[in-house]
Design a protein around this motif. Structure first.
Motif, mmCIF file in Angstrom:
data_model
loop_
_atom_site.group_PDB
_atom_site.id
_atom_site.type_symbol
_atom_site.label_atom_id
_atom_site.label_comp_id
_atom_site.label_asym_id
_atom_site.label_seq_id
_atom_site.Cartn_x
_atom_site.Cartn_y
_atom_site.Cartn_z
ATOM 1 N N SER A 293 100.668 66.734 71.714
ATOM 2 C CA SER A 293 99.890 67.931 72.064
ATOM 3 C C SER A 293 99.371 68.602 70.806
ATOM 4 C CB SER A 293 100.771 68.941 72.811
ATOM 5 O OG SER A 293 101.187 68.439 74.047
ATOM 6 N N LYS A 294 98.308 69.334 70.968
ATOM 7 C CA LYS A 294 97.762 70.126 69.869
ATOM 8 C C LYS A 294 98.699 71.296 69.584
ATOM 9 C CE LYS A 294 93.639 72.744 68.609
ATOM 10 N NZ LYS A 294 92.302 73.149 69.077
ATOM 11 N N LEU A 295 98.919 71.586 68.318
ATOM 12 C CA LEU A 295 99.745 72.707 67.899
ATOM 13 C C LEU A 295 98.845 73.839 67.427
ATOM 14 C CD1 LEU A 295 102.542 73.891 67.274
ATOM 15 C CD2 LEU A 295 102.386 72.805 65.026
ATOM 16 N N ILE A 296 99.042 75.022 67.991
ATOM 17 C CA ILE A 296 98.266 76.190 67.588
ATOM 18 C C ILE A 296 99.241 77.196 66.981
ATOM 19 C CG2 ILE A 296 96.724 78.048 68.307
ATOM 20 C CD1 ILE A 296 95.873 76.207 70.641
ATOM 21 N N VAL A 297 99.096 77.427 65.682
ATOM 22 C CA VAL A 297 99.960 78.343 64.943
ATOM 23 C C VAL A 297 99.273 79.700 64.866
ATOM 24 C CG1 VAL A 297 101.157 78.768 62.758
ATOM 25 C CG2 VAL A 297 100.831 76.410 63.561
ATOM 26 N N ILE A 298 99.972 80.736 65.339
ATOM 27 C CA ILE A 298 99.408 82.082 65.360
ATOM 28 C C ILE A 298 100.219 82.993 64.455
ATOM 29 C CG2 ILE A 298 98.906 84.111 66.788
ATOM 30 C CD1 ILE A 298 97.204 81.666 67.514
ATOM 31 N N GLU B 98 95.782 73.768 64.730
ATOM 32 C CA GLU B 98 94.866 74.849 64.395
ATOM 33 C C GLU B 98 95.745 76.002 63.920
ATOM 34 O OE1 GLU B 98 91.964 77.692 67.020
ATOM 35 O OE2 GLU B 98 92.225 75.604 67.649
ATOM 36 N N VAL B 99 95.367 76.655 62.846
ATOM 37 C CA VAL B 99 96.110 77.802 62.319
ATOM 38 C C VAL B 99 95.200 79.015 62.396
ATOM 39 C CG1 VAL B 99 97.297 78.776 60.319
ATOM 40 C CG2 VAL B 99 97.474 76.318 60.782
#
Length: 133
Positions: free
Chosen positions: A29-34, A70-71
């Motif tokens: 899965s895509k990892l989205i870092v917030i 995505e960061v």
């Protein structure tokens, strides 16, 4: 689908990021870092540069691991809970990963709890991770 992780440069934030990256690899899965900041007087240019450098380091680390990611650094005046929940809904996230730290009952009452809000208000599952001792 995606995995959304709330990141701050603390032991708890690093534990959440590591677990989210592991889950991302496992699930492909895509990892989205917030990284969510309220902004205002306490968030000056020096603080912004420090966070940008940290997020850039994380970006490079995730690139090396070959993760689709995505960061995002969000400075919109929102509480971190609001930003994480909003991104998770926008991205139709599989789940959210957050780091937890121990707080006193008085600390929770006075400061509120982003973790509690995420756990209660997110429309997707939430994985809460403790930092190693």
């Amino acid at each position: 689908m995606a995995i959304v992780v709330g990141y701050v440069p603390t032991r708890e934030g690093r534990a959440a990021l590591r677990r989210a990256a592991d889950e991302s690899l496992l699930r492909k899965s895509k990892l989205i870092v917030i990284n969510s900041q309220r902004g205002g007087r306490d968030f000056d240019g020096e603080e912004a540069h420090r966070f940008e450098a940290e997020l850039s380091r994380i970006q490079g680390q995730l690139d090396e691991e070959g993760l689709e990611h995505e960061v995002r650094q969000l400075v919109r005046g929102n509480e971190p809970a609001e930003d994480l929940i909003a991104v998770a809904e926008e991205e139709h996230a599989d789940f959210i990963v957050i780091g937890l730290r121990r707080r006193t009952p008085v600390g929770k009452l006075i400061l509120g709890s982003n973790a509690q809000r995420i756990l209660l208000d997110a429309s997707c599952p939430v994985l809460a991770v403790k930092a190693e001792a």
